[in-house]
Structures are given as C-alpha cells and as structure tokens.
Design an enzyme around this catalytic site. Structure first.
Site, short mmCIF file in Angstrom:
data_model
loop_
_atom_site.label_atom_id
_atom_site.label_comp_id
_atom_site.label_asym_id
_atom_site.label_seq_id
_atom_site.Cartn_x
_atom_site.Cartn_y
_atom_site.Cartn_z
N CYS A 109 16.84 -15.31 -12.15
CA CYS A 109 17.76 -14.21 -12.46
C CYS A 109 18.78 -14.59 -13.53
CB CYS A 109 18.47 -13.74 -11.20
SG CYS A 109 18.97 -15.05 -10.10
N ARG A 133 28.36 -20.98 -7.72
CA ARG A 133 28.29 -19.91 -6.73
C ARG A 133 29.69 -19.41 -6.45
NH1 ARG A 133 23.82 -17.61 -6.01
NH2 ARG A 133 22.73 -19.45 -5.29
N HIS A 145 25.45 -11.43 -11.10
CA HIS A 145 25.79 -12.70 -11.73
C HIS A 145 26.55 -12.46 -13.03
CE1 HIS A 145 23.33 -14.51 -8.77
NE2 HIS A 145 22.27 -14.86 -9.49
N ASN A 155 21.77 -9.31 -10.20
CA ASN A 155 20.74 -10.35 -10.10
C ASN A 155 19.54 -9.92 -9.24
OD1 ASN A 155 23.04 -10.71 -8.15
ND2 ASN A 155 21.51 -11.98 -7.13
C1 2RA Z 1 20.38 -17.99 -7.10
N1 2RA Z 1 19.14 -17.78 -9.18
O1 2RA Z 1 21.21 -17.22 -7.59
C2 2RA Z 1 19.08 -18.31 -7.81
C3 2RA Z 1 17.90 -17.77 -7.06
N2 2RA Z 1 17.95 -16.39 -6.86
O2 2RA Z 1 20.53 -18.57 -6.00
#
Ligand code: 2RA
Length: 329
Positions: free
Chosen positions: A126, A227, A234, A307
């Site tokens: 993504c 994250r 995203h 995403n």
């Molecule tokens: C994530 N791109 O965001 C990776 C897998 N979807 O964790």
C-alpha cells in the site's frame, strides 16, 4: 465474468467486495472464499446473498479472475492451483511481488506491461502504490535520481487486531495486542520485521517495489516507515531529487493532470491532504508541494491515500478492469 474473492471476510477482502459493488464491476458470478470456519456463511453483494465456499470448491468453479487477500502462505499454496484451472490471480500479499516472472502492477504506472500470459499478478504494498502514482509523471518529465520517504501509516494496515488495540487503549480498557507497545498517543518506527541492514521489511518493500514498478533501478530510494494511531489512510512525506530542474507551477499542473491524483495544496486556506479526507476514497491526494531549499533540483511533497482502497482493494480491482478492457482475461 466469474470472480472469486479469496479472503472475503478479511479487512481488505471486505473492501474488495465494496469496491466491486461501487464500481459496478462486470461480474456474472461472485465466489466468496474464506477459511473453513466461514464456509457456509453468507455475504451480501448487490442485495443478493452469496455462500462462502472453500478454496477447493472455488477452484472447481473455475473463476475467470481471483482477487486474493489472504496472506502470503495462502497465496503461495493456492494461487498456482487457480492458475492451473485457468484463472487469472491478482494477489494482494507480498508473496509474488519480487518474483521476476510476476508483474507488479499499479495501473496508472505500468498496466501496459500486462499480457494474456500473466496468470498471477502482484498488487504492490500500500505505501508503495500511493507513492509511485505520484513519482511516475514527475519521473517521466524530470527523471528522478533519489527519493527519501517517511511514512505515517494507519493501524488498518496491520489488521483488525491493531484497530482493536487502538480503540481499546483510547477507552482505557485492556485487550489483544498487535504491537509491542501502546499505539495510542504514540508512534512506532517499526512496521513488519527488522532486517540485517537495520531497515524493516516494510521499508525494503518500498525500496525494491518502487524500482520494479518504475522499471528503473537507477532511482535511489530510502524509507522510514512509521505506524501512527490513525484510521483513514497512510500519509507520506516525500523528498525527490531530480536529474533535471523543474518549475513548481509546472509540477503542480503535471500532478493535477495525472490519472488517479487529486492535488490539495492551498496552505493560505489551510488546505492540505489528511487521512480523514482520504478515507474511503480511491484517489491519491498530494499537497505541501514546495521546492527543497536545501538542495538543487529537489522537491518536497505530502502524499495521502486510503491504504485499504487505492493501497490495496481498488488497485487490485483496477488491474482486473484493465485486463477486461484489454481483453487479457
Ligand atoms: C502495513 N503496508 O501498513 C503494510 C501492510 N498492509 O502494515
């Protein structure tokens, strides 16, 4: 067109069904596939109920296309079986992405590479998809030397357990953990596993997949993937160094005229892309377009996309639409 959705009850699989419905995909039969424990349950698609079937049953039904989002191991084991049955597989896992015999496709960038012989097609990661949609028109015009990207990735990229962890933490209640640390009011510079070189697998996916999709190993890419406690999509801070200089107004018009991109860039009125606005949309949103004043021929951008949609389900469905449009399936 007989279409199977493998992983139909998962986070991405559910969005695949929604996107197929919204885009009025020309399917004559839907074959939802999930794990044995879900076989026999039903999903509703366009007001009709469809029974969830097993992998073997689905293969026996010989679908024309199978959209996979069921994890790498399931793809490695079963995608070849669908291929044997004459099905074209579009797989959202990372299992096939770097296989030299498998095309890694973002329709706005390299759909032209597809041929009728491609029976397993890989959907990129993504965070890679939303970036290359923007890189491609700029690379064509100014030739990219190097990309430095930092991502701010939604917990939905991890899955249901991560969403539950965030929501539980916000309510102050305990529950299943998807991450080694709290994610609420926090950020984790750690997506997927750490590699020997100190990068994470997610970061190396962005590096390697970008070169494959752009068909240009001369583009240098480095990434830091993070994250954050967000749901809608995203976000990425991208710095691009070009071989050739550019005009900022021309960059903006190139992006505004490129497929799949919406420019949201009016800081005087506080207009810039945000995950809340990108949520459940299929486009890639670009803003904060400005020259990098610390280096010649360099540009800073801010790129946001949902995403689960353009980063996964919609991109896969767009590949399927292209295959039908070009009679490659
Ligand atoms: C994530 N791109 O965001 C990776 C897998 N979807 O964790």
């Amino acid at each position: 067109m007989k279409v199977a959705v493998v992983g139909a009850t998962g986070l991405v699989g559910t969005v695949m069904l929604k996107v197929l419905e919204e885009r009025n995909f020309p399917l004559t039969e839907l074959i939802p596939v999930a794990s044995e424990k879900s076989v026999g349950k039903e999903i509703t698609f366009k007001g009709k109920k469809f029974p969830i079937v097993s992998m073997d049953t689905a293969i026996g039904m010989r679908p024309d296309i199978a959209l996979f989002s069921a994890g790498g191991n399931t793809s490695l084991e079963h995608a070849p079986r669908f291929k044997e049955a004459g099905t074209t597989v579009i797989d959202n896992s990372s299992a096939w992405r770097m296989d030299p015999t498998v095309k890694l496709i973002v329709p706005e960038v390299n759909a032209h590479e597809l041929s009728i012989d491609n029976k397993i097609i890989a959907n990129p990661n993504c965070s890679t998809i939303q970036m290359v949609v923007v890189l491609k028109p700029l690379h064509d015009k100014y030739k990219i030397k190097r990309v430095v990207v930092s991502t701010y990735q939604s917990v939905t990229g991890t899955g249901v357990k991560a969403v539950e962890q965030l929501m539980n933490e916000r309510k102050g209640i305990d529950g299943p953990k998807a991450y080694p640390y709290e994610i609420d009011l926090n950020v984790l510079p750690h997506i997927d596993v750490f590699m020997e070189n100190g990068y994470t697998k997610e970061e190396m996916k962005m590096v390697k997949e970008t070169n494959k999709i752009m068909s240009d190993d001369s583009i240098k890419v480095t990434a830091t993937t993070v994250r954050i406690p967000v749901m809608g999509g995203h976000s990425e801070s991208v710095n691009i160094e070009f071989e050739n200089d550019f005009d900022l107004a021309e960059v903006r018009s190139i992006l505004e005229e490129s497929p799949g991109i919406i420019v949201v860039d009016d800081v005087a009125n506080l207009k810039y892309p945000m995950p809340k606005d990108a949520h459940e949309k299929d486009e890639v949103f670009v803003g904060r377009i400005r020259r990098d004043e610390s280096a010649p021929k360099a540009l800073n951008l801010w790129i946001v996309a949902d995403n689960l949609r353009k980063g996964a389900a919609t991109n896969a469905v767009q590949i399927a639409e292209y295959l039908i449009q070009k009679e490659l399936v």
